[in-house]
Design an enzyme around this catalytic site. Structure first.
Site, PDB file in Angstrom:
ATOM      1  CB  CYS A   1       8.480  -5.589   8.361  1.00 49.41           C
ATOM      2  SG  CYS A   1       9.903  -4.821   9.169  1.00 49.41           S
TER       3      CYS A   1
ATOM      4  CG  ASN B   1      -3.274   3.403  14.017  1.00 49.73           C
ATOM      5  OD1 ASN B   1      -4.444   3.601  14.281  1.00 49.73           O
ATOM      6  ND2 ASN B   1      -2.746   3.572  12.828  1.00 49.73           N
TER       7      ASN B   1
ATOM      8  CD  GLU C   1      -0.888  -0.094   3.763  1.00 52.82           C
ATOM      9  OE1 GLU C   1      -1.865  -0.846   3.740  1.00 52.82           O
ATOM     10  OE2 GLU C   1      -0.514   0.522   4.761  1.00 52.82           O
TER      11      GLU C   1
ATOM     12  CB  SER D   1      10.882   3.608  14.968  1.00 49.87           C
ATOM     13  OG  SER D   1      10.361   4.089  13.758  1.00 49.87           O
ATOM     14  CG  LEU D   2      14.511   6.012  20.870  1.00 49.50           C
ATOM     15  CD1 LEU D   2      15.737   5.330  20.294  1.00 49.50           C
ATOM     16  CD2 LEU D   2      14.868   7.409  21.386  1.00 49.50           C
TER      17      LEU D   2
ATOM     18  N   GLY E   1       7.382  -2.191   5.841  1.00 49.05           N
ATOM     19  CA  GLY E   1       8.768  -2.635   5.686  1.00 49.05           C
ATOM     20  C   GLY E   1       9.806  -1.746   6.335  1.00 49.05           C
ATOM     21  CD  GLU E   2      14.311  -0.642   8.932  1.00 46.26           C
ATOM     22  OE1 GLU E   2      13.571  -0.345   9.883  1.00 46.26           O
ATOM     23  OE2 GLU E   2      15.084   0.176   8.397  1.00 46.26           O
TER      24      GLU E   2
ATOM     25  CB  CYS F   1       4.451  -2.996  13.954  1.00 51.37           C
ATOM     26  SG  CYS F   1       4.402  -2.862  12.165  1.00 51.37           S
TER      27      CYS F   1
ATOM     28  CB  CYS G   1       2.429  -0.175  10.382  1.00 57.10           C
ATOM     29  SG  CYS G   1       4.199  -0.332  10.430  1.00 57.10           S
TER      30      CYS G   1
ATOM     31  CB  CYS H   1       7.943  -3.431  16.099  1.00 62.08           C
ATOM     32  SG  CYS H   1       9.505  -2.876  15.411  1.00 62.08           S
TER      33      CYS H   1
ATOM     34  CB  SER I   1      10.535   6.043   9.031  1.00 64.55           C
ATOM     35  OG  SER I   1      10.238   5.553  10.315  1.00 64.55           O
TER      36      SER I   1
ATOM     37  CB  CYS J   1       2.974   7.156   3.495  1.00 65.66           C
ATOM     38  SG  CYS J   1       3.531   5.951   4.685  1.00 65.66           S
TER      39      CYS J   1
END
Ligand code: SAH
Ligand code: SF4
Length: 373
Positions: free
Chosen positions: A111, A307, A91, A231-232, A176-177, A118, A350, A115, A208, A104
């Protein structure tokens, strides 16, 4: 075998067809058709001879992701559900904001980072996107905007609500990363920023990442000068390990060291994204810890209220708690904004849609919850 033209960087098209020894301006013409006009039909590229048109028609594949669905949100955001040539779904989300049209983008199908908060993580990694699939998302979004310009329906005044015809900002915050697909990412950014490509300023592109230190260094050394968002999501290793298992390999300080060594332009800052999870990392002591961690840094914090999605153990904090967290950071002179939870965040942040499609839950209209900062 026919070559997939967009999977090859345009500055190498000459090598791809070296036997034809075509002059460089021919490839510039082709790049202009594809990247500036979104044209992929060779027969319409009228400044190429018929002979050349059929040569490329025969020798190349010029395919774009197929738009399966476009889902508008009530704030003007549009999510494009795209099918790739092998049937995989990704997407892209077009986010209008005043005179900005931000795209975006996804960088992988699924991924591998895992996380806990996510939804894309649940898919695991299916595969990297190719260069052509990353660029294809831009072309498709520009075509979409050209055919049906969108506007920011939540713009505070009418003058800002102008129709937008072309993508002018890019964030790699879809599925994805991006740094796990570094070669294709770098080549895609080169096309996005080149005058013969999409001609975007690198300051309008943000990558990101969950924080892969050596890859952050590699991206920095390319000199591309795009913005980096890390992304901390936690201010100490113990909490971060629970939320982002990758932290066992790359603890917070190794990521901060990599960021510290980035060659930043004047007034450029690293952004730290922090997904706020109720009762997990949103307490006042977490905010204080975060401010101590980042105070010596030229950075800004982007707070993203979680979210929620079905099956997740986490909860979104109240608006009051989010504001209180932000206040602590601001009081400690850490620049901190709250991400407005617009259409893009409700289902687009995500990879949530591709996942829902798998489960055959289809939604045609999705409504953003609006936060003010
Ligand atoms: N893989 C990259 C980019 C894609 S994720 C990264 O992790 O940075 C983009 C952003 O969405 C990240 O900051 C991530 O932490 C955030 N995110 C992921 N799942 C989320 C959720 N359920 N709610 C809010 N933000 C989320
Ligand atoms: Fe991957 Fe980013 Fe989701 Fe983590 S937040 S699983 S890195 S897409």
């Amino acid at each position: 075998m026919r070559s997939v033209l967009l999977d090859c960087p345009p500055d190498k098209w000459g090598d791809l067809f070296s036997r034809q020894s075509l002059p460089k301006f021919r490839f510039n013409q082709i790049a202009s058709w594809i990247f500036k006009k979104g044209e992929t039909d060779w027969s319409k590229m009228h400044n190429l001879s018929r002979e050349l048109q059929s040569f490329f028609e025969l020798e190349t594949t010029l395919r774009l992701p197929e738009v399966v669905e476009s889902l508008p949100a009530t704030d003007g955001t549009v999510k494009l559900v795209l099918r790739l040539h092998d049937g995989q779904m990704i997407e892209s989300v077009i986010i209008p904001r005043g005179d900005r049209a931000t795209l975006c983008l996804s960088s992988q199908v699924g991924c591998a980072i895992g996380c806990r908060f996510c939804r894309t993580a649940e898919m695991g990694l299916i595969r990297n996107l190719t260069l052509g699939e990353i660029l294809g998302q831009m072309i498709v979004a520009n075509r979409f905007l050209e055919a049906s310009p969108i506007r920011d329906l939540l713009a505070p005044d009418d003058s800002a609500a102008i129709p937008l015809f072309r993508i002018n900002h890019v964030v790699f915050m879809g599925m994805g990363e991006p740094l796990a697909n570094l070669d294709n990412l770098i080549e895609a950014i080169q096309v996005m920023t080149s005058p013969g490509g999409f001609a975007l300023s690198p300051r309008r592109i943000t990558v990101s990442t969950s924080g892969l230190p050596s890859r952050i260094g590699e991206l920095g050394r390319t000199g591309l000068c795009v913005n980096l968002a890390v992304s901390l999501t936690a201010a100490d290793d113990e909490t971060r390990e629970k939320l982002m298992p990758i932290n066992r390999h790359y603890p917070i300080q190794t990521i901060l060291d990599a960021c510290r060594n980035l060659p930043l332009k004047k007034r450029q800052r690293v952004t730290f994204e922090y997904v706020l999870l109720s009762g997990v990392n949103d307490r006042p002591e977490d905010a204080r810890k975060l401010s101590r961690l980042l105070a010596p840094f030229r950075s800004k914090v982007n707070l993203i209220p979680f979210n929620p999605y079905e099956g997740s153990p986490f909860k979104r904090p109240s608006h009051e708690d989010v504001l209180a967290f932000q206040r602590i950071l601001l009081d400690k002179s850490v620049v901190a904004t709250i991400r407005k939870s617009r259409g893009a965040d409700v289902l687009g942040a995500c990879g949530q849609l591709a996942w829902e499609k798998k489960k055959e839950q289809k939604e045609s209209q999705w409504n953003p919850v609006v936060f003010s900062t």
